[in-house]
Design an enzyme around this catalytic site. Structure first.
Site, PDB file in Angstrom:
ATOM      1  N   LYS A  54     -44.518  -1.661   2.223  1.00  0.00           N
ATOM      2  CA  LYS A  54     -44.032  -1.592   3.603  1.00  0.00           C
ATOM      3  C   LYS A  54     -43.955  -0.142   4.065  1.00  0.00           C
ATOM      4  O   LYS A  54     -44.332   0.180   5.191  1.00  0.00           O
ATOM      5  CB  LYS A  54     -42.661  -2.275   3.717  1.00  0.00           C
ATOM      6  CG  LYS A  54     -42.755  -3.796   3.647  1.00  0.00           C
ATOM      7  CD  LYS A  54     -41.409  -4.480   3.478  1.00  0.00           C
ATOM      8  CE  LYS A  54     -41.622  -5.982   3.255  1.00  0.00           C
ATOM      9  NZ  LYS A  54     -40.367  -6.722   3.056  1.00  0.00           N
ATOM     10  N   GLN A  98     -34.109  -5.826   1.938  1.00  0.00           N
ATOM     11  CA  GLN A  98     -35.044  -6.587   1.110  1.00  0.00           C
ATOM     12  C   GLN A  98     -34.301  -7.691   0.355  1.00  0.00           C
ATOM     13  O   GLN A  98     -33.282  -7.446  -0.288  1.00  0.00           O
ATOM     14  CB  GLN A  98     -35.755  -5.638   0.140  1.00  0.00           C
ATOM     15  CG  GLN A  98     -36.826  -6.273  -0.704  1.00  0.00           C
ATOM     16  CD  GLN A  98     -38.091  -6.666   0.069  1.00  0.00           C
ATOM     17  OE1 GLN A  98     -38.315  -6.235   1.190  1.00  0.00           O
ATOM     18  NE2 GLN A  98     -38.905  -7.505  -0.533  1.00  0.00           N
ATOM     19  N   ASP A 121     -36.452  -8.367  10.863  1.00  0.00           N
ATOM     20  CA  ASP A 121     -36.786  -9.609  10.156  1.00  0.00           C
ATOM     21  C   ASP A 121     -36.477 -10.839  11.009  1.00  0.00           C
ATOM     22  O   ASP A 121     -36.888 -11.947  10.660  1.00  0.00           O
ATOM     23  CB  ASP A 121     -35.960  -9.720   8.861  1.00  0.00           C
ATOM     24  CG  ASP A 121     -36.622  -9.064   7.658  1.00  0.00           C
ATOM     25  OD1 ASP A 121     -37.847  -9.209   7.512  1.00  0.00           O
ATOM     26  OD2 ASP A 121     -35.897  -8.415   6.865  1.00  0.00           O
TER      27      ASP A 121
HETATM   28  N1  LIG Z   1     -35.918  -8.898   4.189  1.00  0.00           N
HETATM   29  C1  LIG Z   1     -37.058  -9.357   3.686  1.00  0.00           C
HETATM   30  N2  LIG Z   1     -38.122  -9.508   4.500  1.00  0.00           N
HETATM   31  C2  LIG Z   1     -39.309  -9.975   4.006  1.00  0.00           C
HETATM   32  O1  LIG Z   1     -40.291 -10.119   4.750  1.00  0.00           O
HETATM   33  C3  LIG Z   1     -39.396 -10.260   2.599  1.00  0.00           C
HETATM   34  C4  LIG Z   1     -38.252 -10.074   1.809  1.00  0.00           C
HETATM   35  N3  LIG Z   1     -37.107  -9.646   2.376  1.00  0.00           N
HETATM   36  N4  LIG Z   1     -38.281 -10.359   0.490  1.00  0.00           N
HETATM   37  C5  LIG Z   1     -39.491 -10.795  -0.179  1.00  0.00           C
HETATM   38  C6  LIG Z   1     -40.472 -11.483   0.745  1.00  0.00           C
HETATM   39  C7  LIG Z   1     -41.888 -11.474   0.244  1.00  0.00           C
HETATM   40  N5  LIG Z   1     -42.647 -10.686   1.199  1.00  0.00           N
HETATM   41  C8  LIG Z   1     -43.967 -10.293   1.022  1.00  0.00           C
HETATM   42  C9  LIG Z   1     -44.615  -9.436   1.881  1.00  0.00           C
HETATM   43  C10 LIG Z   1     -45.913  -9.028   1.650  1.00  0.00           C
HETATM   44  C11 LIG Z   1     -46.612  -9.454   0.544  1.00  0.00           C
HETATM   45  C12 LIG Z   1     -47.998  -8.981   0.298  1.00  0.00           C
HETATM   46  O2  LIG Z   1     -48.479  -8.076   0.946  1.00  0.00           O
HETATM   47  N6  LIG Z   1     -48.702  -9.536  -0.672  1.00  0.00           N
HETATM   48  C13 LIG Z   1     -50.058  -9.148  -1.034  1.00  0.00           C
HETATM   49  C14 LIG Z   1     -50.161  -8.885  -2.531  1.00  0.00           C
HETATM   50  C15 LIG Z   1     -49.074  -8.038  -3.097  1.00  0.00           C
HETATM   51  C16 LIG Z   1     -49.106  -8.031  -4.614  1.00  0.00           C
HETATM   52  O3  LIG Z   1     -50.176  -7.781  -5.197  1.00  0.00           O
HETATM   53  O4  LIG Z   1     -48.033  -8.277  -5.211  1.00  0.00           O
HETATM   54  C17 LIG Z   1     -51.009 -10.248  -0.678  1.00  0.00           C
HETATM   55  O5  LIG Z   1     -50.571 -11.414  -0.566  1.00  0.00           O
HETATM   56  O6  LIG Z   1     -52.191  -9.983  -0.529  1.00  0.00           O
HETATM   57  C18 LIG Z   1     -45.993 -10.337  -0.318  1.00  0.00           C
HETATM   58  C19 LIG Z   1     -44.692 -10.752  -0.073  1.00  0.00           C
HETATM   59  C20 LIG Z   1     -41.806 -10.258   2.185  1.00  0.00           C
HETATM   60  N7  LIG Z   1     -40.557 -10.718   2.007  1.00  0.00           N
END
Ligand SMILES: Nc1nc(=O)c2c([nH]1)NC[C@@H]1CN(c3ccc(C(=O)N[C@@H](CCC(=O)O)C(=O)O)cc3)C=[N+]21
Length: 289
Positions: A54, A98, A121
């Site tokens: 992020k 987070q 969020d």
């Molecule tokens: N307050 C809060 N807001 C959130 O938006 C929030 C959170 N807490 N806690 C956890 C979850 C999970 N989440 C993700 C965001 C991006 C990827 C992402 O970019 N994933 C990549 C791969 C990343 C990797 O390789 O691990 C993809 O899918 O291509 C994954 C998971 C946001 N969250």
């Protein structure tokens, strides 16, 4: 014919170019750089990776960010104290706490404490209420990313049967609400399924649009999907050291009309929507101050 793959990473990059340009216009007009404060409590490795992603994404579009790292034994009172400081800090436009938080901290109490105008969020009850009433201030990042993917793919949502599996506060609940509203990427007939749903497969097989947000690796199989359906996979699971979604991609792609992969699907879109919301927050705070 196997499904069209909805490339969330490519779409996210395209949208980030637009956001970077909007950020630059905002900075030129106001002299203010939009700023996101991210709060990470504890040392969950996955959370650390997401938060770093992020921060990098912010830097790439010209948004400032500060990471506040707190020890895993931080008390709720200490965390609330930080939130209050960030609420009062005029140089901070967006605040992201987070999730998940350590067990000693009451998640709702912390999320409620984030100023509704800095709540990028869209977890604050005021912002959830505005979404339900169809007059959103911030759109929650993951559901909004899903909608953008449907628009980009040319999926007709109006009048379509959208089935959402999962009823979480962060994805399922807001997404269901957004899909049934009037407007773009909406006007759908929405069914919500969850762990207590009876005859789940009979319902999912009726979906023109199937959204999996349950947190169970490879849960959605080919026999749960109507041929030609658009399938969006919100899941992020680690299985045998590999990142997999809630959809059994290899099976389902043979049946679906379009399908989003994991990784490279919803995840990058979630981060992109966070960037958009941070710019929105900076714009809002200027209007209200
Ligand atoms: N307050 C809060 N807001 C959130 O938006 C929030 C959170 N807490 N806690 C956890 C979850 C999970 N989440 C993700 C965001 C991006 C990827 C992402 O970019 N994933 C990549 C791969 C990343 C990797 O390789 O691990 C993809 O899918 O291509 C994954 C998971 C946001 N969250």
């Amino acid at each position: 014919m196997p499904a069209h793959i909805i490339d969330g990473k490519a779409l996210a990059e395209k949208l980030r170019v637009e956001i970077a340009s909007d950020v630059s216009t905002f900075v030129n007009e106001t002299g203010v750089t939009p700023h996101l404060a991210a709060v990470l409590v504890g040392d969950d490795p996955a959370s650390a990776v997401y938060v770093r992603n992020k921060e990098r994404a912010c830097a790439n579009v010209g948004i400032g960010s500060t990471l506040h790292r707190l020890a895993s034994e931080t008390t709720q009172a200490e965390l609330l104290e930080l939130i209050h400081q960030l609420n009062a800090d005029d140089s901070v436009h967006g605040i992201l706490v987070q999730l998940p938080l350590p067990a000693q901290i009451h998640e709702k109490a912390v999320l409620d404490a984030v100023s509704a105008l800095k709540d990028v969020d869209a977890f604050h009850p005021e912002n959830v209420g505005l979404i339900v009433q169809g007059r959103p201030r911030f759109l929650p990042c993951t559901p909004c990313g899903v909608q953008q993917m449907l628009i980009h793919q040319g999926v007709q949502t109006a009048g379509a049967h959208a089935v959402v599996i999962g009823r979480s506060e962060i994805v399922g609940k807001p997404l269901v609400n957004m899909l049934m509203q009037k407007g773009e990427a909406a006007n759908a007939t929405v069914t919500v399924c969850h762990s207590r749903t009876r005859d789940l497969n009979d319902i999912t097989r009726q979906a023109d649009i199937l959204i999996a947000a349950i947190g169970l690796p490879l849960f959605v199989k080919a026999d749960m999907v109507k041929p030609g359906a658009a399938v969006i996979d919100v899941g992020i699971n680690r299985l045998d050291g590999k990142l997999v979604g809630d959809v059994d991609f290899d099976q389902v792609r043979e049946v679906a009309g379009a399908i989003s992969p994991v990784p490279g699907g919803v995840g990058p879109m979630t981060i992109t929507m966070l960037l958009r919301n941070t710019l929105t927050a900076a714009t809002l705070l200027r209007k209200t101050s």
